[in-house]
Design a protein around this motif. Sequence first.
Motif, mmCIF file in Angstrom:
data_model
loop_
_atom_site.group_PDB
_atom_site.id
_atom_site.type_symbol
_atom_site.label_atom_id
_atom_site.label_comp_id
_atom_site.label_asym_id
_atom_site.label_seq_id
_atom_site.Cartn_x
_atom_site.Cartn_y
_atom_site.Cartn_z
ATOM 1 N N GLY A 1 -10.039 -24.977 -93.415
ATOM 2 C CA GLY A 1 -9.675 -23.854 -92.090
ATOM 3 C C GLY A 1 -8.627 -23.581 -92.871
ATOM 4 N N PHE A 2 -7.192 -24.436 -93.866
ATOM 5 C CA PHE A 2 -6.919 -24.005 -94.723
ATOM 6 C C PHE A 2 -7.045 -22.804 -96.060
ATOM 7 C CE2 PHE A 2 -3.399 -24.579 -98.361
ATOM 8 C CZ PHE A 2 -2.220 -23.320 -97.447
ATOM 9 N N LYS A 3 -8.525 -23.093 -96.651
ATOM 10 C CA LYS A 3 -8.985 -22.290 -97.771
ATOM 11 C C LYS A 3 -9.525 -21.175 -97.712
ATOM 12 C CE LYS A 3 -10.599 -26.279 -100.481
ATOM 13 N NZ LYS A 3 -11.594 -27.237 -101.142
ATOM 14 N N THR A 4 -9.735 -20.762 -96.180
ATOM 15 C CA THR A 4 -10.481 -20.029 -95.750
ATOM 16 C C THR A 4 -9.353 -19.032 -94.427
ATOM 17 O OG1 THR A 4 -12.188 -20.809 -93.649
ATOM 18 C CG2 THR A 4 -13.155 -21.078 -95.610
ATOM 19 N N ARG A 5 -9.016 -19.602 -94.250
ATOM 20 C CA ARG A 5 -7.157 -18.566 -93.400
ATOM 21 C C ARG A 5 -7.314 -16.736 -93.685
ATOM 22 N NH1 ARG A 5 -3.812 -20.853 -97.023
ATOM 23 N NH2 ARG A 5 -2.372 -20.134 -97.463
ATOM 24 N N LYS A 6 -7.573 -16.595 -95.168
ATOM 25 C CA LYS A 6 -6.976 -15.519 -95.721
ATOM 26 C C LYS A 6 -7.907 -14.378 -94.662
ATOM 27 C CE LYS A 6 -2.817 -16.332 -97.544
ATOM 28 N NZ LYS A 6 -2.010 -15.300 -97.097
ATOM 29 N N ASN A 7 -9.082 -14.818 -94.483
ATOM 30 C CA ASN A 7 -10.359 -14.746 -93.838
ATOM 31 C C ASN A 7 -10.091 -13.842 -92.411
ATOM 32 O OD1 ASN A 7 -11.970 -14.332 -96.731
ATOM 33 N ND2 ASN A 7 -12.740 -16.821 -95.931
ATOM 34 N N LEU A 8 -9.530 -14.206 -91.581
ATOM 35 C CA LEU A 8 -9.342 -14.093 -90.773
ATOM 36 C C LEU A 8 -8.534 -12.804 -90.198
ATOM 37 C CD1 LEU A 8 -8.861 -17.644 -89.292
ATOM 38 C CD2 LEU A 8 -11.050 -16.445 -89.139
ATOM 39 N N ASP A 9 -8.719 -12.475 -89.215
ATOM 40 C CA ASP A 9 -7.450 -11.021 -88.987
ATOM 41 C C ASP A 9 -6.929 -11.031 -87.644
ATOM 42 O OD1 ASP A 9 -9.383 -9.200 -90.493
ATOM 43 O OD2 ASP A 9 -11.224 -9.129 -88.224
ATOM 44 N N ARG A 10 -5.771 -11.483 -88.652
ATOM 45 C CA ARG A 10 -4.742 -12.006 -87.346
ATOM 46 C C ARG A 10 -4.132 -11.149 -86.471
ATOM 47 N NH1 ARG A 10 0.552 -13.917 -91.390
ATOM 48 N NH2 ARG A 10 1.314 -14.420 -89.631
ATOM 49 N N VAL A 11 -3.720 -11.751 -85.250
ATOM 50 C CA VAL A 11 -3.499 -10.796 -84.405
ATOM 51 C C VAL A 11 -1.715 -9.914 -84.745
ATOM 52 C CG1 VAL A 11 -2.407 -9.933 -81.867
ATOM 53 C CG2 VAL A 11 -4.205 -11.827 -82.561
ATOM 54 N N GLU A 12 -1.866 -8.738 -84.787
ATOM 55 C CA GLU A 12 -0.508 -7.624 -85.504
ATOM 56 C C GLU A 12 0.573 -7.986 -83.740
ATOM 57 O OE1 GLU A 12 0.776 -3.031 -86.206
ATOM 58 O OE2 GLU A 12 -1.436 -3.629 -85.747
ATOM 59 N N PHE A 13 1.505 -8.530 -84.603
ATOM 60 C CA PHE A 13 2.292 -8.412 -83.982
ATOM 61 C C PHE A 13 2.876 -6.956 -83.373
ATOM 62 C CE2 PHE A 13 7.389 -7.907 -83.630
ATOM 63 C CZ PHE A 13 8.012 -9.172 -82.806
ATOM 64 N N LYS A 14 4.080 -6.789 -82.245
ATOM 65 C CA LYS A 14 4.271 -5.815 -81.533
ATOM 66 C C LYS A 14 5.258 -6.083 -80.377
ATOM 67 C CE LYS A 14 -0.463 -3.714 -81.215
ATOM 68 N NZ LYS A 14 -2.096 -2.914 -80.384
ATOM 69 N N ARG A 15 6.244 -4.913 -81.218
ATOM 70 C CA ARG A 15 7.476 -5.613 -80.572
ATOM 71 C C ARG A 15 7.496 -5.536 -79.306
ATOM 72 N NH1 ARG A 15 12.551 -2.809 -83.805
ATOM 73 N NH2 ARG A 15 12.163 -3.071 -85.365
ATOM 74 N N ALA A 16 6.504 -4.466 -78.061
ATOM 75 C CA ALA A 16 6.551 -4.142 -77.143
ATOM 76 C C ALA A 16 5.270 -5.719 -76.330
ATOM 77 C CB ALA A 16 5.177 -3.198 -76.741
ATOM 78 N N ASN A 17 5.363 -6.605 -77.102
ATOM 79 C CA ASN A 17 5.127 -7.929 -76.758
ATOM 80 C C ASN A 17 5.818 -9.134 -77.259
ATOM 81 O OD1 ASN A 17 2.822 -6.507 -76.137
ATOM 82 N ND2 ASN A 17 1.357 -7.127 -77.669
ATOM 83 N N TRP A 18 7.015 -9.071 -76.851
ATOM 84 C CA TRP A 18 8.128 -9.936 -78.177
ATOM 85 C C TRP A 18 8.188 -10.779 -76.493
ATOM 86 C CZ3 TRP A 18 12.800 -10.946 -75.349
ATOM 87 C CH2 TRP A 18 12.714 -10.068 -75.024
ATOM 88 N N LYS A 19 8.546 -10.078 -75.036
ATOM 89 C CA LYS A 19 8.099 -11.041 -74.236
ATOM 90 C C LYS A 19 7.658 -11.296 -74.478
ATOM 91 C CE LYS A 19 11.708 -8.498 -71.259
ATOM 92 N NZ LYS A 19 11.762 -7.643 -70.566
ATOM 93 N N ASN A 20 6.266 -11.729 -74.176
ATOM 94 C CA ASN A 20 5.301 -12.240 -73.726
ATOM 95 C C ASN A 20 4.540 -13.401 -74.971
ATOM 96 O OD1 ASN A 20 4.292 -10.404 -72.144
ATOM 97 N ND2 ASN A 20 2.638 -8.865 -74.117
#
Length: 340
Positions: free
Chosen positions: A207-226
Amino acid sequence: KSEYIYSLNNDVELEKNTVEMIVRDMDDSIEMGENPFSFSSKMIQFNNRDLIDDAGDEYTILGWTRKAGDGKPLGKYGEKREIFSSCGGAALYRRSVLDEIGMFDDNFFAYLEDIDLSYRAQINGYKNFFSPRSIVYHKGSGTSGSRYNEFKVRISARNNLWLAYKNLVLPQKILNFIFLFIGFFIKYVFFLRKGFGHVYLDGLKEGFKTRKNLDRVEFKRANWKNYFKIEWKLIKNTIEATVNKRRNEVTKSFDSEIQKEKNKLNDIKSKKNKVKKKGVRDRIDKETLSLKEANRTLHSEIRTALGHSGVPTYCDSSWFYTLYMPSGMKEILILMALFF
């Protein structure tokens, strides 16, 4: 084109109105403005239909997932409630939200892909609920074949690391790092005792070696409360899981002690009944001893008297001693009349 998508495992059996009930719950939730993404069916153990298998999935700050209601009586979890994630083995999803946040992540392949999906939905402000009216019967491990095996342990370890990497923003990772480390370490010790320690570590390394292959969830300021809401859920779920585990341990311990005392009480009752029965027998023997002695004495005296009266030896028995040898024709005729 359907408004909803109902996902099912290959090891479940549905009741006749399973889909109807969960669709109704979704429709009602949308009308009430609850902003739902998914509803999870109430999963019952296939081979023991008095017990719950899954009443919604929870995720903790330790990086652990937990099936709510697992092993609890069927009557529990009878109300609709918000959960962290719907179990993909029997869950209804809104297609419009899936178009917005994406589908199951194919990289996960199996295990925790439903948690990942529900996590992404919460980041975007949607909620997941439990539907107690929608019933399915679940065998469990229908694909992997057993509760613990090398495939399941390795993939689960890898996906657990991926889940945190994909969805936690940097402040969360800093805040939760020590808890995640503790959680992974405890899991390692657990699987080490099961004989899968090296497999679990291999999964984490992968999992650590291949983590870069994933599409991380994009941070949006509108979601900071969530993110704050999710962090609170992680903390709350951890506390509840710890409290419930301790409560179950105490309950099990008390039940064990109570059962021991019941067994002792049953042994005492059994011994008491044996003593009581023996006492009654001894009392009867004691009270009838004189009668038995008198009967034996009378029997002996009758035998002696009959012997002196000329009774033949073949008549000297317990069932024939009252007969006597007739001495004249009259007695012979009377004896014949009695027997014939």
